[in-house]
Design an enzyme around this catalytic site. Sequence first.
Site, short mmCIF file in Angstrom:
data_model
loop_
_atom_site.label_atom_id
_atom_site.label_comp_id
_atom_site.label_asym_id
_atom_site.label_seq_id
_atom_site.Cartn_x
_atom_site.Cartn_y
_atom_site.Cartn_z
N THR A 7 -8.73 5.67 1.06
CA THR A 7 -7.42 5.36 0.48
C THR A 7 -7.30 3.86 0.25
O THR A 7 -7.87 3.06 0.99
CB THR A 7 -6.27 5.82 1.40
N GLY A 8 -6.55 3.52 -0.79
CA GLY A 8 -6.26 2.11 -1.03
C GLY A 8 -4.85 1.80 -0.56
O GLY A 8 -4.37 0.68 -0.71
N ASN A 9 -4.18 2.81 0.02
CA ASN A 9 -2.78 2.66 0.41
C ASN A 9 -2.70 2.35 1.90
O ASN A 9 -2.92 3.22 2.75
CB ASN A 9 -2.05 3.98 0.07
N GLY A 11 -0.16 1.73 3.71
CA GLY A 11 0.93 2.46 4.36
C GLY A 11 0.45 3.81 4.88
O GLY A 11 0.68 4.16 6.04
N ASP A 65 -3.45 13.56 -0.76
CA ASP A 65 -2.77 13.51 -2.05
C ASP A 65 -1.34 14.00 -1.82
O ASP A 65 -1.14 15.09 -1.28
CB ASP A 65 -3.49 14.37 -3.09
N TYR A 143 8.29 5.79 -2.59
CA TYR A 143 9.66 6.27 -2.76
C TYR A 143 10.47 6.25 -1.45
O TYR A 143 11.59 6.78 -1.42
CB TYR A 143 9.64 7.70 -3.32
N ASP A 144 9.93 5.66 -0.40
CA ASP A 144 10.62 5.67 0.90
C ASP A 144 12.07 5.16 0.85
O ASP A 144 12.93 5.73 1.53
CB ASP A 144 9.83 4.84 1.93
#
Length: 186
Positions: A7-9, A11, A65, A143-144
Amino acid sequence: MKVKFVTGNMGKFAEVSAIFAEQGIELERLEDEYPEIQSDRLEDVVDWGLDWLWERHKQPIIIDDSGLFIKGLGGFPGVFSAYVFKNIGCAGILKLLDGLDDREAEFMCCAGYADEAGNKVVVFGCVEGQIIRREMGTGGFGYDPIFVPAGEERTFAQLSLEEKNSHSHRGKAFRKLAQVLSKLME
Ligand code: IMP
């Protein structure tokens, strides 16, 4: 047991690391991307992504995903959540919902794991909630700031990482996955 999370995320990585640490599973991040096939099912994207990444890395990997499905918009942005976030962000979603009273939405997470023994595991987690009328909070990602999970009054962006994990689609999916992996390790 050490597993690589593709993952590049950051969070997502922080959230899943906290869940896996509780089960004694060490998580490392693998900076790579996989082509996301066109499908309206998250599990198809994960299933295909696992095969593709396995061929490239040949080591135990996990992927995630996720998507935000807004009832009043017929499930949009759903599998297009990343593209929509990049282009119109939370502000654009709030604009689309302007004047709409039905603010019900659902986050879904599909988590997948593959290893050298041929194990392939795909699990889901979802959380229902509401899209509020303005952005609130600075934590989390994506979208948090506009999503309040059922049973809460604060957005995901106003919760601590542990609080978000206790409610979230990702928390639910990866707690399931951690249990399966613990059994595989026995
Ligand atoms: P993907 O799973 O990386 O394709 O993410 C889809 C989109 O949904 C991205 O724009 C993410 O930022 C967003 N998203 C996924 N999970 C979450 C979450 O837990 N909170 C807020 N946004 C999320």
